[in-house]
Design an enzyme around this catalytic site. Structure first.
Site, PDB file in Angstrom:
ATOM      1  N   HIS A  44       5.987   6.735  11.036  1.00  0.00           N
ATOM      2  CA  HIS A  44       5.465   6.609   9.680  1.00  0.00           C
ATOM      3  C   HIS A  44       4.753   7.931   9.422  1.00  0.00           C
ATOM      4  CE1 HIS A  44       3.927   5.105   6.065  1.00  0.00           C
ATOM      5  NE2 HIS A  44       3.174   4.108   6.462  1.00  0.00           N
ATOM      6  N   ARG A  80       0.814  -1.218   0.000  1.00  0.00           N
ATOM      7  CA  ARG A  80       0.000   0.000   0.000  1.00  0.00           C
ATOM      8  C   ARG A  80       0.842   1.259   0.000  1.00  0.00           C
ATOM      9  NH1 ARG A  80      -1.888   0.484   4.509  1.00  0.00           N
ATOM     10  NH2 ARG A  80      -1.136  -1.550   5.159  1.00  0.00           N
ATOM     11  N   THR A  81       1.787   1.333   0.932  1.00  0.00           N
ATOM     12  CA  THR A  81       2.621   2.524   1.014  1.00  0.00           C
ATOM     13  C   THR A  81       3.472   2.671  -0.251  1.00  0.00           C
ATOM     14  OG1 THR A  81       2.662   2.278   3.411  1.00  0.00           O
ATOM     15  CG2 THR A  81       4.306   3.731   2.450  1.00  0.00           C
ATOM     16  N   LYS A 111      25.812  -8.793  -0.444  1.00  0.00           N
ATOM     17  CA  LYS A 111      27.263  -8.903  -0.314  1.00  0.00           C
ATOM     18  C   LYS A 111      27.782  -8.100   0.869  1.00  0.00           C
ATOM     19  CE  LYS A 111      27.383  -9.013  -5.370  1.00  0.00           C
ATOM     20  NZ  LYS A 111      27.687  -8.122  -6.510  1.00  0.00           N
ATOM     21  N   ARG A 151      11.680   2.802   3.295  1.00  0.00           N
ATOM     22  CA  ARG A 151      10.931   1.962   4.224  1.00  0.00           C
ATOM     23  C   ARG A 151      11.911   0.949   4.785  1.00  0.00           C
ATOM     24  NH1 ARG A 151       5.288   1.273   5.708  1.00  0.00           N
ATOM     25  NH2 ARG A 151       5.037  -0.865   6.425  1.00  0.00           N
TER      26      ARG A 151
END
Lengths: 324, 324, 324
Positions: free
Chosen positions: B148, B68-69, B98, B119
């Site tokens: 958020h 959604r975000t 790595k 995020r």
């Protein structure tokens, strides 16, 4: 472009060509490509919407992880007003699961797009892909231990941009000289220019491949192999540092013995690096360079090297798509 | 923008700022942001091609799942004529495998783009990313149990849009008051406004954090903690419902005891909700709200709340990129 | 468009319609759709930037792997100047992990976009998604053993484009006639036209479903079931070849017995195919067609079939979005 595929030399004409190997480039081709970089830089930094690739679609066909290369090509296309179709891990995500061959996959995306950028874990995969793709150019974004030509191009451009030349340079290539495709390609690129010397610092078991050494020397590149950091001359214009991977060694003990020698520290720089040199790293930088050096003005790995990568790829895309 | 990074207050100037926490916003900053929403809504719903972000690239750097975000930011950029580079799970897909650090990854994408939306599952990761990214703005799209901020902004805007004010409101925040970052941020946002009261309904073991309670009360927010649904006053302007996660409880028995209390049913609404209130949920809605309520006109969670999220992100992107 | 969702016939009006099944199309609807293909082809091959879908966002919501279909829709949108939001495996990547329902996911992306293209492993999922999505059109990109209407449309268009008609054709449908959704849909499409005959070649245990056979015969399609390649008539205008999957058989032995019969070889073509026929395959081609036939001019599976897929999807998107 079937006929001219795979190993076709550029010879002044980029339009429609596949870009598979640095061997396709002459000194002149490099200079031609580099001549477009300032314009690309201007477009990228001015945020002026460019329409150079407007109406074109480039498929990014990535068979293995590489967020940097993926991001660089992705941004390059979009900075020029083009669009991408992003296909990541098609072997998991797609028909390749059901057993589709590379040929069929490539031919499908050929039908949808104007260019394909391919990343693949197997050496030679990009050339094979290009041989199947007869109507649009294919760019190799790294094929295993094979080649990664756009990395070599950005490395060469970074040297050219810094020193104003690619001849009369002395450099240090350090780390896994046996397996590093970036070391091999950079050396190959430098061999096109006169009076260039490279020192290759690597553990004994990771020495530069003999056949490549012979062929590059024949082209005129002066190569001096060293195994100890105390042998680094202070005259180097650049240091190019790559990882020494643990798994290459037969024993942990042997690895432990050499690993500390293959990390660039402020002390090492103080001892052997001159004030005008630049410190390069193809990234990811995994314990190859001490983070204290990030603020050293000579460190270009997180600065111009990255940015030049985008400009070079912009210029290359513009050229092979016939828009420059 | 190194100097003003991390926790720099907006103070009327969005251009170039990182958006990491709701604490950066004053009441005035919120109103300034909200003032652009109607224009954004017009652009999004008219399908008129906007050129506001033309020539810009925003990297969506998502270290954990959130369709959604991700979709909301992605659409926000594109509604304004910008482009995205989508990097999902770079830790699997990229050099992070790595061992590349967050710093190197961020600096690479800084070179390719005009803004980064990040995020990350770990609290504080967005602020750290922002501290490394000196040339372009970084927006926090959720950092674990941290913040958020754009969710809080859209929640606040949804209230503002519905009631025409953010002062003189009474609300119910229900569910996991201990861990829900959306509850914390929304309460923090409301504390900027006068005469606002929140009832916090949660099981005993998931109570609102004491320190946050103290600091928000100091700012003037009236907080009343309740543990039983029969204590919900009928005066609430809004209900904001979050999940009570099974794994937070020490025993299944204890969870079973409270869980039914934390589902909104038509009956609960009938008993305690007034006709002008709105029912909100940050989504995903996992057994927090009975689906029979989806058609209730007071339910905004699948309607204006979602849409406002896109408009707010459009406005924010336009502002931090200096195009509004 | 709730009322007209799911199984609403097109009846000359594409705008706002969901495209879930080939059954929504009449002969006239097919011809209307096909009439836009030449224009789409011109746009795609001229690289002229089209603005047809400018200002629109199409979400590609892919719950299962399919790089070809994903790439085809992706390129179709972008060839017309639209943008995509790419959501691959939302069940892993997104809130679906936390238990979000298809309904909530669809309603969220409805808020962000102008159309949704959905791929899902379960039969009926596309119709369900469409029933939740009341404001924008939903296109089925394959729902398990259900339907894949755009595949059928491109197959029908390829026949139409080759022969100038869809009536008076004779074809061979070979392989897994029981489970292949592409065989079912193509037969259904052909049943709309007069004097059309299909030979269905399949192993006994993978015969065409009885109920479908009855209903299509009722519509006037002549169906002749055969089980041996020696029964293929030389009059076929096209061969349509699908995979016989090992896992459909109760024993390896039984599979081994029939499998060689279900591979198209140059010899088979020599024996039974006429010079004007075309050889089709919905791809991926996994040992269904001998690669030596790739250069046969009658093979269209890696050529026009793929390209027609993009043109048909471009036309369909343009129509349902009301831009054509």
């Amino acid at each position: 472009m079937a006929a001219s595929k795979g190993i076709a030399t550029i010879n002044g004409v980029f339009k429609g060509k596949d870009i598979i190997s640095l061997n396709q480039f002459s000194q002149k081709d490099l200079m031609l490509l580099f001549s477009y970089v300032p314009e690309m830089k201007k477009i990228a930094t001015s945020q002026t919407p460019s329409k150079l690739l407007e109406g074109t679609i480039t498929t990014l066909l990535f068979y293995e992880p590489s967020s940097r290369t993926f991001g660089s090509f992705n941004a390059s296309v979009k900075r020029l007003g083009g669009q991408t179709v992003d296909i990541i891990n098609p072997q998991q995500f797609s028909s390749v699961v059901k057993g589709e061959t590379l040929e069929d996959t490539v031919r499908v995306f050929e039908a949808y797009s104007n260019a394909i950028v391919i990343r693949h874990p197997e050496k030679g995969a990009a050339a094979i892909a290009a041989s199947y793709c007869k109507e649009i150019p294919v760019i190799n974004a790294g094929d295993g231990i094979g080649e990664h030509p756009t990395q070599a191009l950005l490395d060469l451009y970074t040297l050219y941009d810094t020193f104003g030349r690619l001849d009369n340079l002395t450099g240090l290539l350090a780390g896994d000289a046996l397996n590093s495709r970036t070391i091999h390609s950079l050396a190959a690129g430098l061999s096109l220019f006169k009076k260039t010397t490279v020192y290759i610092l690597s553990p004994d078991i990771l020495k530069f491949p003999k056949d490549l050494l012979v062929s590059l020397r024949k082209k005129g590149l002066k190569i001096i192999e060293i195994t100890d950091e105390t042998d680094i001359p202070k005259t180097c214009n650049f240091w190019y540092w790559t990882r020494v991977q643990k798994e290459r060694f037969s024993s942990v003990k042997e690895y432990e013995k050499v690993k500390s020698q293959f990390v660039v520290t402020p002390l090492l720089m103080k001892k052997y690096a001159n004030k005008d040199m630049i410190l390069m790293d193809p990234l990811p930088r995994v314990k190859t360079i001490d983070t204290r050096l990030d603020r050293d003005p000579r460190s270009v790995y997180l600065r111009s090297q990255i940015r030049n990568g985008m400009y070079i790829r912009m210029a290359l895309l513009g050229l092979v798509l016939g828009r420059l």
